[in-house]
Design a protein around this motif. Sequence first.
Motif, PDB file in Angstrom:
ATOM      1  N   PRO A   1     -15.744 -50.739  -0.279  1.00 32.24           N
ATOM      2  CA  PRO A   1     -15.823 -49.277  -0.249  1.00 32.24           C
ATOM      3  C   PRO A   1     -14.602 -48.740   0.497  1.00 32.24           C
ATOM      4  CG  PRO A   1     -17.779 -50.267   0.750  1.00 32.24           C
ATOM      5  CD  PRO A   1     -16.847 -51.380   0.416  1.00 32.24           C
TER       6      PRO A   1
ATOM      7  N   SER B   1     -17.582 -44.168  -3.598  1.00 29.82           N
ATOM      8  CA  SER B   1     -18.845 -44.908  -3.624  1.00 29.82           C
ATOM      9  C   SER B   1     -19.888 -44.298  -2.694  1.00 29.82           C
ATOM     10  CB  SER B   1     -18.601 -46.359  -3.211  1.00 29.82           C
ATOM     11  OG  SER B   1     -18.269 -46.427  -1.834  1.00 29.82           O
ATOM     12  N   VAL B   2     -21.112 -44.741  -2.838  1.00 29.87           N
ATOM     13  CA  VAL B   2     -22.203 -44.301  -1.951  1.00 29.87           C
ATOM     14  C   VAL B   2     -21.898 -44.710  -0.514  1.00 29.87           C
ATOM     15  CG1 VAL B   2     -24.648 -44.617  -1.416  1.00 29.87           C
ATOM     16  CG2 VAL B   2     -23.922 -44.335  -3.790  1.00 29.87           C
ATOM     17  N   THR B   3     -21.435 -45.936  -0.330  1.00 29.51           N
ATOM     18  CA  THR B   3     -21.088 -46.389   1.018  1.00 29.51           C
ATOM     19  C   THR B   3     -19.896 -45.600   1.548  1.00 29.51           C
ATOM     20  OG1 THR B   3     -21.939 -48.592   0.529  1.00 29.51           O
ATOM     21  CG2 THR B   3     -20.460 -48.407   2.415  1.00 29.51           C
TER      22      THR B   3
ATOM     23  N   LYS C   1     -19.169 -42.589   0.848  1.00 28.18           N
ATOM     24  CA  LYS C   1     -19.667 -41.257   1.209  1.00 28.18           C
ATOM     25  C   LYS C   1     -20.277 -41.264   2.597  1.00 28.18           C
ATOM     26  CE  LYS C   1     -22.641 -37.503  -0.349  1.00 28.18           C
ATOM     27  NZ  LYS C   1     -23.561 -37.014  -1.382  1.00 28.18           N
ATOM     28  N   LYS C   2     -21.001 -42.333   2.911  1.00 37.33           N
ATOM     29  CA  LYS C   2     -21.627 -42.448   4.239  1.00 37.33           C
ATOM     30  C   LYS C   2     -20.561 -42.413   5.330  1.00 37.33           C
ATOM     31  CE  LYS C   2     -22.842 -46.436   6.063  1.00 37.33           C
ATOM     32  NZ  LYS C   2     -23.459 -47.706   6.411  1.00 37.33           N
ATOM     33  N   TYR C   3     -19.496 -43.209   5.171  1.00 34.87           N
ATOM     34  CA  TYR C   3     -18.427 -43.228   6.168  1.00 34.87           C
ATOM     35  C   TYR C   3     -17.639 -41.923   6.158  1.00 34.87           C
ATOM     36  CZ  TYR C   3     -19.388 -48.080   7.204  1.00 34.87           C
ATOM     37  OH  TYR C   3     -20.002 -49.237   7.606  1.00 34.87           O
TER      38      TYR C   3
ATOM     39  N   ASP D   1     -14.883 -55.169   4.480  1.00 36.42           N
ATOM     40  CA  ASP D   1     -16.104 -54.371   4.451  1.00 36.42           C
ATOM     41  C   ASP D   1     -15.805 -52.898   4.198  1.00 36.42           C
ATOM     42  OD1 ASP D   1     -17.983 -56.521   5.225  1.00 36.42           O
ATOM     43  OD2 ASP D   1     -16.792 -56.516   7.074  1.00 36.42           O
ATOM     44  N   LEU D   2     -14.573 -52.482   4.542  1.00 37.93           N
ATOM     45  CA  LEU D   2     -14.190 -51.083   4.394  1.00 37.93           C
ATOM     46  C   LEU D   2     -12.671 -50.973   4.313  1.00 37.93           C
ATOM     47  CD1 LEU D   2     -15.183 -48.062   4.459  1.00 37.93           C
ATOM     48  CD2 LEU D   2     -14.809 -48.144   6.944  1.00 37.93           C
TER      49      LEU D   2
ATOM     50  N   TYR E   1     -13.837 -39.890  -0.891  1.00 40.98           N
ATOM     51  CA  TYR E   1     -14.598 -41.108  -1.123  1.00 40.98           C
ATOM     52  C   TYR E   1     -14.929 -41.202  -2.609  1.00 40.98           C
ATOM     53  CZ  TYR E   1     -18.646 -38.208  -1.919  1.00 40.98           C
ATOM     54  OH  TYR E   1     -19.502 -37.288  -2.462  1.00 40.98           O
TER      55      TYR E   1
END
Length: 181
Positions: free
Chosen positions: A146, A108-110, A112-114, A85-86, A106
């Motif tokens: 991601p 990806s969008v995901t 970036k969130k993390y 998942d990560l 980072y």
Amino acid sequence: MISMRILLTVGHSMLKNGSITSADGTKFGGGNEYEYCKSLSTYLKKALQANGHEVDKVVCPEKTFTSSSQEKQYKLAIEHATRYDLVIELHLNAASATAQGCEVLYKSVTGKKYASKVQKQLSKMFKDRGIVKRDNLYILNQTKAPAILIEVFFCTNRAEWKKGNANKEKIAKLIATGIGK
């Protein structure tokens, strides 16, 4: 219940000839990036597992590779063989004796969130250099999952090195808090 399946990798490796492919800040009063991240990864794996995640840790086999390009092949083969998942890769920055701070990279969008959440946590301990989108790093652009690459602090900064060495468990918990449950 397991929240996520995470691949935790240590940046760089020790080559067959004994040289280490990472930054070495000892001439500035700091230390070796690879050795530090290898040690930190043990604390981080434990902290992520305490949050309910399943974590596979990858440290490249020491004194096996003849070039740093083999690190990429080794890590990507592991990541591509399993559904994660990560992906989290640990690094330390290097520049000068006065450079300081943490940053998380980072693509990806995901990611970036993390990256944002981990950066927010690490900046409680180190100067906030922000998050950075990078398209040219294999761990960010060639994984299926991601990915984030964490530059925890500068191994060339004596004060950050001392703080980082004295607080590995705390740093691991900050990162794990950023990842969440």
